[in-house]
Design an enzyme around this catalytic site. Structure first.
Site, mmCIF file in Angstrom:
data_model
loop_
_atom_site.group_PDB
_atom_site.id
_atom_site.type_symbol
_atom_site.label_atom_id
_atom_site.label_comp_id
_atom_site.label_asym_id
_atom_site.label_seq_id
_atom_site.Cartn_x
_atom_site.Cartn_y
_atom_site.Cartn_z
ATOM 1 N N THR A 350 0.899 -1.079 0.065
ATOM 2 C CA THR A 350 -0.149 -0.161 0.072
ATOM 3 C C THR A 350 0.814 1.410 -0.045
ATOM 4 O OG1 THR A 350 -0.235 -0.023 2.625
ATOM 5 C CG2 THR A 350 -2.071 -1.031 1.077
ATOM 6 N N SER A 376 1.112 8.762 4.840
ATOM 7 C CA SER A 376 0.508 8.888 3.599
ATOM 8 C C SER A 376 1.471 9.129 2.485
ATOM 9 C CB SER A 376 -0.637 9.743 3.387
ATOM 10 O OG SER A 376 -1.159 9.661 2.200
ATOM 11 N N ARG A 377 2.018 8.148 1.788
ATOM 12 C CA ARG A 377 3.172 8.224 0.818
ATOM 13 C C ARG A 377 3.089 9.302 -0.450
ATOM 14 N NH1 ARG A 377 3.720 2.489 1.887
ATOM 15 N NH2 ARG A 377 4.786 2.403 3.757
ATOM 16 N N VAL A 378 1.520 9.299 -0.603
ATOM 17 C CA VAL A 378 1.443 10.089 -1.987
ATOM 18 C C VAL A 378 0.367 11.222 -1.760
ATOM 19 C CG1 VAL A 378 1.974 8.001 -3.676
ATOM 20 C CG2 VAL A 378 -0.192 8.231 -2.905
#
Length: 514
Positions: A350, A376-378
């Site tokens: 994810t 949250s990476r993006v």
């Protein structure tokens, strides 16, 4: 008495012979040699494909999963008790398909797309394959539009974008399903279609979820795919793929969809059960070797696709529109162990995770989000301008508060700056608390966070922060409705909007009680 002419008789016979259809459909047929626990072993199906539908006597179907040298191992999709050794099984030449389309919105279906809500048949015009290849790299587009979950703690610190995969992970009874249901309710005016996949849950729990979605009007844009705890393991294994196919219908036509898998731990357990019964070699924690692929091929289908992809898919019927499928998979941990096999797999697949903690939940901090290890990476590039601008200090304030709170336990006297920082952290923690089924809009969050950042809550008692915040939002909704509407629609932040929010908060503090 009329006599028949011999030539007429021969002409009639010739016509009948000419009309006779002698074509035969060759069906590959085999014999069931073993039935046990929802698994059948079939001898003689030489041409079976992996994942092909196998037809049994009595209208029952199965799915070929093991293709061996002299037999085929298949999982039965339904009640296997009517099958016996010696019965015939036939190849169909088709892979498993489920109905898709807007006709499924507002309905509760099983893993095969059959309605189970007692509202009659579903008149779906299209079907699509359950197992599909995810869009390639060329057809994808970066995530730059937000999905508002309605939670202040998530939308400010761990933002989710359209086309993202954001894991919700935590122990049992920490509010994972509640967060997912609230995310669906928050999409009321966003145009995002939702799919909720319930895997291995009690039927009473699923019924409660459906009832709550109906009460809030969210069922109008939601499909519920249910594979309850009493359903066969095959149904629990297939349900996420079926739900994903239903969500992809909207993605591929230039629309936005949100899918929730509740939860993938139970799907992995169902798949482990099927694999062990099929005599596949077990690996770590007795899971089969391809349990990573089980989840990766599912979650890779959640994506933001380009306008070119949509145009190509619809043969030019839809142009200039990107589509997205956002996934919120849920994983249940045992005693907070995020380093177990399935949790680590899904974390690595994810684009970030929201970690819910039992200790925070029991302390009354709900949603029980641990901002320290949630990420949250993006999603950062997908935040609205106003939330991105205002929420920068929230995560820092909470991180500093946690560090200082641990230090303050051992220090007897604290200097003024440290004490103020601790108090600010306490207020931010209180501010992040939120009631269930009460999502905050962009404007609501902007006003709350601005009031906190600019010190308007510094003179409010910590235990009254939640009431102060609720009263402030209600005041803005009634007295500054045009401003709130403008913020919700545009998400812009400039000096005029800042001045209006500031004036509103000062007016509230001067005239209202809380």
């Amino acid at each position: 008495m009329q006599q028949l002419n011999p030539s007429e008789i021969s002409a009639l016979i010739k016509q009948r012979i000419g009309d006779l259809d002698t074509s035969a459909t060759a069906k590959n047929e085999g014999t069931i040699v073993m039935v046990s626990d929802g698994i059948v072993r079939i001898h003689g199906l030489a041409d079976a494909m992996y994942g092909e539908m196998i037809e049994f006597d009595g209208g029952l179907f199965g799915m070929a999963l093991n293709l061996e040298q002299d037999s085929v191992g298949a999982v039965v999709l339904g009640n296997y008790l009517s099958l016996q050794e010696g019965q015939k099984a036939r190849c169909t030449g088709r892979v498993l398909e489920v109905p898709v389309g807007p006709e499924l919105l507002g309905r509760v279906v099983d893993a095969l797309g059959n309605p189970i809500d007692g509202k009659g048949p579903i008149d779906a015009k299209l079907t699509d394959a359950v197992e599909k290849v995810a869009p390639g790299v060329i057809w994808r587009q970066s995530v730059d539009q937000p999905v508002q979950t309605g939670y202040k703690s998530v939308d400010t610190m761990i933002p989710v974008g359209r086309g993202q995969r954001e894991l919700i992970i935590g122990d049992r009874q920490t509010g994972k399903t509640a967060m997912a249901i609230d995310a669906i309710i928050a999409q009321k005016n966003s145009g995002i279609k939702c799919v909720y996949v319930a895997i291995g849950q009690k039927q009473s729990t699923i019924a409660n979820v459906v009832r709550k979605l109906e009460e809030t009007g969210a069922m109008a844009y939601t499909t519920v795919v249910a594979a309850a705890a009493a359903d066969p393991a095959a149904m629990q294994y297939l349900a996420p793929y079926s739900g994903c196919t239903m969500g992809e219908y909207f993605r591929d036509r230039g629309e936005d969809a949100l899918i929730i898998y509740d939860d993938l731990s139970k799907q992995a357990v169902a798949y482990r059960q099927i694999s062990l019964l099929l005599r596949r070699p077990p690996g770590r924690e007795a899971y089969p070797g391809d349990v990573f692929y089980l989840h990766s091929r599912l979650l890779e289908r959640a994506s933001r696709v380009s306008a070119e992809y949509v145009e190509k898919f619809t043969n030019g019927a839809v142009t200039g529109k990107t589509g997205s499928l956002t996934a919120l998979p849920i994983i249940e941990t045992q005693a907070g162990d995020v380093s177990a096999f399935v949790p680590t797999n899904v974390i690595s697949i994810t684009d970030g995770q929201i970690f819910l903690e039992t200790s925070l939940f029991n302390a009354g901090i709900r949603p029980a989000v641990n901002a320290g290890i949630s990420v949250s990476r993006v999603g950062g590039s997908a935040q609205t301008k106003i939330i991105k601008k205002l929420s920068g200090g929230i995560r820092t304030a909470l991180a500093q508060y946690r560090e200082l709170a641990a230090f303050a336990q051992f220090a007897s006297d604290l200097d003024e700056a440290t004490r103020k920082q601790l108090e600010h952290g306490q207020r931010v923690t209180e501010l992040m608390k939120q009631k269930q089924y009460a999502p905050y809009s962009i404007a609501d969050q902007a006003v709350s966070v601005y009031a906190s950042n600019e010190g308007y809550m510094a003179d409010v008692e910590v235990k009254k922060i939640v009431d102060f915040d609720a009263a402030l939002i209600a005041y803005f909704r009634s007295e500054y409705a045009p401003l709130m509407k403008q913020i919700d629609e545009t998400g812009d932040y400039n000096k005029d909007i800042e001045a209006a929010i500031k004036a509103g908060i000062e007016s509230f503090k001067a005239t209202q009680t809380y």
